[in-house]
Write a protein that holds these residues in place. Sequence first.
Motif, PDB file in Angstrom:
ATOM      1  N   LEU A   4       0.954  -1.053   0.107  1.00 42.92           N
ATOM      2  CA  LEU A   4      -0.122   0.052   0.123  1.00 42.92           C
ATOM      3  C   LEU A   4       0.723   1.304  -0.162  1.00 42.92           C
ATOM      4  O   LEU A   4       2.046   1.195   0.543  1.00 42.92           O
ATOM      5  CB  LEU A   4      -0.858  -0.146   1.179  1.00 42.92           C
ATOM      6  CG  LEU A   4      -1.991  -0.930   1.283  1.00 42.92           C
ATOM      7  CD1 LEU A   4      -2.611  -0.696   2.849  1.00 42.92           C
ATOM      8  CD2 LEU A   4      -2.953  -0.819   0.435  1.00 42.92           C
ATOM      9  N   ALA A   8      -2.638   5.355   1.570  1.00 43.80           N
ATOM     10  CA  ALA A   8      -3.319   4.587   1.944  1.00 43.80           C
ATOM     11  C   ALA A   8      -3.229   3.895   3.413  1.00 43.80           C
ATOM     12  O   ALA A   8      -3.856   3.622   4.241  1.00 43.80           O
ATOM     13  CB  ALA A   8      -3.055   3.132   0.895  1.00 43.80           C
ATOM     14  N   LYS A 105     -13.537  -6.497  -7.022  1.00 49.44           N
ATOM     15  CA  LYS A 105     -13.558  -5.786  -5.865  1.00 49.44           C
ATOM     16  C   LYS A 105     -14.900  -5.941  -5.320  1.00 49.44           C
ATOM     17  O   LYS A 105     -16.163  -5.841  -6.005  1.00 49.44           O
ATOM     18  CB  LYS A 105     -12.989  -4.505  -5.956  1.00 49.44           C
ATOM     19  CG  LYS A 105     -11.729  -4.305  -6.462  1.00 49.44           C
ATOM     20  CD  LYS A 105     -10.708  -4.894  -5.585  1.00 49.44           C
ATOM     21  CE  LYS A 105      -9.265  -4.514  -6.157  1.00 49.44           C
ATOM     22  NZ  LYS A 105      -8.319  -5.213  -5.250  1.00 49.44           N
ATOM     23  N   GLN A 147      -7.812   2.599  -2.243  1.00 51.68           N
ATOM     24  CA  GLN A 147      -7.468   1.527  -3.217  1.00 51.68           C
ATOM     25  C   GLN A 147      -7.886   1.837  -4.656  1.00 51.68           C
ATOM     26  O   GLN A 147      -7.147   1.602  -5.622  1.00 51.68           O
ATOM     27  CB  GLN A 147      -7.922   0.321  -2.537  1.00 51.68           C
ATOM     28  CG  GLN A 147      -7.259  -0.409  -1.503  1.00 51.68           C
ATOM     29  CD  GLN A 147      -7.870  -1.868  -1.087  1.00 51.68           C
ATOM     30  OE1 GLN A 147      -8.469  -2.356  -1.822  1.00 51.68           O
ATOM     31  NE2 GLN A 147      -7.537  -2.180   0.029  1.00 51.68           N
TER      32      GLN A 147
END
Length: 154
Positions: A4, A8, A105, A147
């Motif tokens: 990340l 993030a 996702k 994300q």
Amino acid sequence: MKHLSSAAVLAVALLTAAPAMAETLTEQGVTREKMVAIMTRHGLPARIDKDSKGNVIVKSRIIDINYDVYFFNCTDGGCREIQFAAGWTDSTASLDRINEWNTTKRYLRVYSKPGNVIWAEQDAVVGRGTTDNIEDYVTTWGTMLVQFKEFMKL
């Protein structure tokens, strides 16, 4: 293993740092004022405002992403459903990339509109729950939004 970005990591740290102070919500759900308080406890700026159509919403920001919280199915100031929404104009994101996000996702729905505009949204049912439920949505929204921004290179 995916890494990340520092943005993030910061977003996740901010969103998970809130103290546990669960309150039971009535059948009417959450008020805009309570939503501001929940978001503020999570270290997010939040204020009640109006959108361009005159809807009373909560405006906020995570890292460098502005977003709004919309309220639906409201009675006596409390609302049983909310929607987190963020949009980007002049996006070069392809429909293939948007479809890839939506098929791989969960928790964040994405779509495009004419004029190279893309939207990310998350719906939440908050009537008869607790503020813990809403805090989970706030955390999920922030994490997925960061994300998504990285995924789309926005």
